[in-house]
Design a protein around this motif. Structure first.
Motif, mmCIF file in Angstrom:
data_model
loop_
_atom_site.group_PDB
_atom_site.id
_atom_site.type_symbol
_atom_site.label_atom_id
_atom_site.label_comp_id
_atom_site.label_asym_id
_atom_site.label_seq_id
_atom_site.Cartn_x
_atom_site.Cartn_y
_atom_site.Cartn_z
ATOM 1 N N PRO A 192 -1.052 0.217 -23.830
ATOM 2 C CA PRO A 192 -0.473 1.178 -22.829
ATOM 3 C C PRO A 192 -0.305 0.330 -21.381
ATOM 4 C CG PRO A 192 -2.552 2.253 -23.585
ATOM 5 C CD PRO A 192 -2.421 0.693 -24.286
ATOM 6 N N SER A 193 0.508 0.988 -20.471
ATOM 7 C CA SER A 193 1.097 0.320 -19.310
ATOM 8 C C SER A 193 0.782 1.139 -18.197
ATOM 9 C CB SER A 193 2.405 -0.414 -19.451
ATOM 10 O OG SER A 193 2.549 -0.969 -18.198
ATOM 11 N N ALA A 194 0.714 0.766 -16.885
ATOM 12 C CA ALA A 194 0.425 1.567 -15.923
ATOM 13 C C ALA A 194 1.488 1.321 -14.653
ATOM 14 C CB ALA A 194 -1.029 1.715 -15.461
ATOM 15 N N HIS A 195 1.687 2.153 -13.786
ATOM 16 C CA HIS A 195 2.656 1.801 -12.783
ATOM 17 C C HIS A 195 2.504 2.873 -11.572
ATOM 18 C CE1 HIS A 195 7.102 2.189 -11.519
ATOM 19 N NE2 HIS A 195 6.541 0.915 -10.951
ATOM 20 N N PHE A 196 2.186 1.969 -10.422
ATOM 21 C CA PHE A 196 2.119 2.759 -9.196
ATOM 22 C C PHE A 196 2.873 2.079 -8.280
ATOM 23 C CE2 PHE A 196 -1.732 3.753 -11.569
ATOM 24 C CZ PHE A 196 -1.817 5.178 -11.455
ATOM 25 N N GLU A 197 3.425 3.020 -7.375
ATOM 26 C CA GLU A 197 4.408 2.476 -6.348
ATOM 27 C C GLU A 197 4.472 2.816 -5.027
ATOM 28 O OE1 GLU A 197 9.337 1.182 -6.031
ATOM 29 O OE2 GLU A 197 8.501 2.508 -7.619
ATOM 30 N N HIS A 198 4.530 2.109 -3.898
ATOM 31 C CA HIS A 198 4.445 2.824 -2.600
ATOM 32 C C HIS A 198 5.607 2.050 -1.710
ATOM 33 C CE1 HIS A 198 1.401 5.816 -1.695
ATOM 34 N NE2 HIS A 198 0.514 5.051 -1.922
ATOM 35 N N ASP A 199 6.379 3.033 -0.904
ATOM 36 C CA ASP A 199 7.029 2.370 0.141
ATOM 37 C C ASP A 199 6.409 2.088 1.422
ATOM 38 O OD1 ASP A 199 9.046 2.994 -1.618
ATOM 39 O OD2 ASP A 199 9.516 4.769 -0.565
ATOM 40 N N VAL A 200 6.360 0.759 2.030
ATOM 41 C CA VAL A 200 5.657 0.475 3.186
ATOM 42 C C VAL A 200 6.539 -0.501 3.911
ATOM 43 C CG1 VAL A 200 3.256 -0.758 3.530
ATOM 44 C CG2 VAL A 200 3.856 -0.380 1.157
ATOM 45 N N ALA A 201 6.272 -0.043 5.440
ATOM 46 C CA ALA A 201 6.856 -0.962 6.348
ATOM 47 C C ALA A 201 6.037 -1.574 7.231
ATOM 48 C CB ALA A 201 7.584 0.219 7.373
ATOM 49 N N ILE A 202 6.170 -2.772 7.928
ATOM 50 C CA ILE A 202 5.452 -3.129 8.878
ATOM 51 C C ILE A 202 5.727 -2.869 10.171
ATOM 52 C CG2 ILE A 202 4.963 -5.666 9.878
ATOM 53 C CD1 ILE A 202 5.264 -6.829 7.435
ATOM 54 N N ILE A 203 4.676 -2.199 10.892
ATOM 55 C CA ILE A 203 4.812 -1.496 11.884
ATOM 56 C C ILE A 203 3.684 -2.194 12.906
ATOM 57 C CG2 ILE A 203 4.671 0.265 13.681
ATOM 58 C CD1 ILE A 203 5.790 1.992 11.187
ATOM 59 N N ASP A 204 3.957 -2.560 14.058
ATOM 60 C CA ASP A 204 2.755 -3.469 14.876
ATOM 61 C C ASP A 204 2.054 -4.404 14.140
ATOM 62 O OD1 ASP A 204 3.661 -1.730 17.045
ATOM 63 O OD2 ASP A 204 2.005 -0.143 16.399
ATOM 64 N N GLY A 205 2.727 -5.035 13.336
ATOM 65 C CA GLY A 205 2.208 -6.262 12.531
ATOM 66 C C GLY A 205 1.448 -5.837 11.342
ATOM 67 N N LYS A 206 1.276 -4.686 11.200
ATOM 68 C CA LYS A 206 0.451 -4.026 9.933
ATOM 69 C C LYS A 206 1.217 -3.259 8.955
ATOM 70 C CE LYS A 206 -2.350 -2.281 12.815
ATOM 71 N NZ LYS A 206 -3.393 -1.624 13.431
ATOM 72 N N PRO A 207 0.609 -3.118 7.857
ATOM 73 C CA PRO A 207 1.341 -2.245 6.799
ATOM 74 C C PRO A 207 1.453 -0.814 6.941
ATOM 75 C CG PRO A 207 -0.703 -3.056 5.767
ATOM 76 C CD PRO A 207 -0.425 -3.729 7.128
ATOM 77 N N GLU A 208 2.317 0.115 7.115
ATOM 78 C CA GLU A 208 2.424 1.593 7.454
ATOM 79 C C GLU A 208 2.783 1.988 6.054
ATOM 80 O OE1 GLU A 208 2.374 5.169 9.525
ATOM 81 O OE2 GLU A 208 1.203 3.403 9.757
ATOM 82 N N LEU A 209 2.149 3.032 5.463
ATOM 83 C CA LEU A 209 2.692 3.626 4.252
ATOM 84 C C LEU A 209 3.755 4.715 4.947
ATOM 85 C CD1 LEU A 209 -0.173 4.568 2.063
ATOM 86 C CD2 LEU A 209 1.562 2.942 1.499
ATOM 87 N N LEU A 210 5.025 4.695 4.177
ATOM 88 C CA LEU A 210 5.805 5.663 4.225
ATOM 89 C C LEU A 210 5.773 6.924 3.285
ATOM 90 C CD1 LEU A 210 8.941 3.365 5.262
ATOM 91 C CD2 LEU A 210 7.226 4.253 6.791
ATOM 92 N N SER A 211 5.445 6.546 2.035
ATOM 93 C CA SER A 211 5.104 7.231 0.945
ATOM 94 C C SER A 211 3.737 7.737 0.949
ATOM 95 C CB SER A 211 5.661 6.775 -0.323
ATOM 96 O OG SER A 211 5.133 5.538 -0.580
ATOM 97 N N THR A 212 3.353 8.905 0.075
ATOM 98 C CA THR A 212 1.892 9.248 -0.022
ATOM 99 C C THR A 212 1.769 9.853 -1.471
ATOM 100 O OG1 THR A 212 0.229 10.702 0.832
ATOM 101 C CG2 THR A 212 2.523 11.586 0.834
ATOM 102 N N PHE A 213 0.460 9.707 -1.867
ATOM 103 C CA PHE A 213 -0.004 10.369 -3.161
ATOM 104 C C PHE A 213 -0.679 11.665 -2.614
ATOM 105 C CE2 PHE A 213 -0.451 6.047 -5.010
ATOM 106 C CZ PHE A 213 1.054 5.825 -5.512
ATOM 107 N N ALA A 214 -0.565 11.973 -1.560
ATOM 108 C CA ALA A 214 -1.472 13.200 -0.818
ATOM 109 C C ALA A 214 -0.862 14.539 -1.578
ATOM 110 C CB ALA A 214 -1.377 13.309 0.540
ATOM 111 N N TYR A 215 0.278 14.558 -2.081
ATOM 112 C CA TYR A 215 0.988 15.869 -2.584
ATOM 113 C C TYR A 215 0.479 16.117 -3.887
ATOM 114 C CZ TYR A 215 3.806 16.245 1.567
ATOM 115 O OH TYR A 215 4.071 16.315 3.026
ATOM 116 N N ILE A 216 0.463 14.771 -4.553
ATOM 117 C CA ILE A 216 -0.056 14.748 -6.095
ATOM 118 C C ILE A 216 -1.512 15.235 -6.060
ATOM 119 C CG2 ILE A 216 -0.764 13.343 -7.929
ATOM 120 C CD1 ILE A 216 1.610 11.526 -7.097
#
Length: 272
Positions: free
Chosen positions: A227-251
């Protein structure tokens, strides 16, 4: 060339990313033994269009569907079909949406019913490695810092890290610079700066890191058929730090999972 985004553009990208997040949340309620990946694909296309967006994968590089659906030994780029899912399967769903001229693109690997503990651990470690990598996506770090962190975390658990497939920059095009491998050396590669947006996506195999591509030109499976697994997020750098644009919260809402794993990567509370 890396294309830097303004704050306004990043907010448009967040909107696209959250359409993908909501799509995955919708599908989470439907993933059970007996359903086909083609049925899920049709639901996703309809939902994305209802949000005023365009399915990001449909027709991209001539891909025939809205979702990349990759069960079990498939790593990524699986084509939806009429074969029903069965108890104990896992299924990576990768989804894209285009709205306001910007793409959202992220992925989650779901369990179909009850899965065996060995596979469950693969999913857990792969998802954890995603956040290990995201922590390294900050101003003055480099591409190799993210790749090294993901690689070490997964290899320390005995898993194979796919080499041929990588994350990527994201914006008006689905794939922009820089490429974001899930392996590497600290201090190597392009430097991260304010306003960068990337898709970070560990693709991790239970056995060998080696893969094979099938005759359809899309489907990729593990060489040893583990088996293989795959997870992915969209991330921006805001104020020098990573900021998630996507979320798993709806899942998680659909599956009744309580989690605070995203809190450290979000400046504002996400309103579902």
């Amino acid at each position: 060339m890396i294309i830097i985004k303004t704050r306004e553009e990043i907010e448009l990208m967040r909107e696209s990313a959250l359409i993908v997040s909501k799509t995955l949340g919708l599908l989470a309620k439907e993933i059970k033994p007996g359903i086909t990946t083609l049925q899920l694909d049709k639901m996703a296309e309809e939902f994305i269009r209802d949000q005023g967006a365009i399915p990001g994968f449909l027709g991209l590089y001539d891909f025939p569907n809205t979702l990349c659906m990759s069960p079990n030994t498939q790593v990524v780029h699986g084509i939806p079909n009429e074969k029903p899912l069965v108890e104990g399967d896992i299924i990576s769903i990768d989804c894209g949406a285009l709205k306001n001229g910007f793409y959202g693109d992220h992925a989650y690997t779901f369990a179909v019913g009850k899965i065996n503990p060995e596979t469950e651990k693969l999913l857990q470690v792969t998802k954890e490695s995603l956040y290990v990598g995201i922590r390294e996506f900050k101003v003055n770090n480099r591409v190799g810092d993210v790749g090294y962190a993901i690689q070490k975390y997964c290899e320390d658990h005995g898993y194979g890290v796919v080499r041929e497939l990588v994350g990527h920059g994201l914006g008006r095009k689905m794939h922009e610079d820089p490429e974001m491998p899930n392996y590497g050396k600290r201090g190597r590669g392009k430097k991260f700066v304010e306003g960068m947006v990337v898709a970070i996506e560990p693709m991790i195999n239970m056995g060998t890191h080696r893969i094979k591509q099938h005759k359809d030109g899309w489907t990729i499976t593990t060489l040893d058929d583990k088996p293989s697994a795959h997870f992915e997020h969209d991330v921006a750098i805001i104020d020098g730090k990573p900021e998630l644009l996507s979320t798993f919260a709806y899942i998680y809402e659909a599956l009744g999972i309580v989690s605070n794993e995203e809190d450290e990567f979000r400046q504002n509370v996400l309103k579902l």
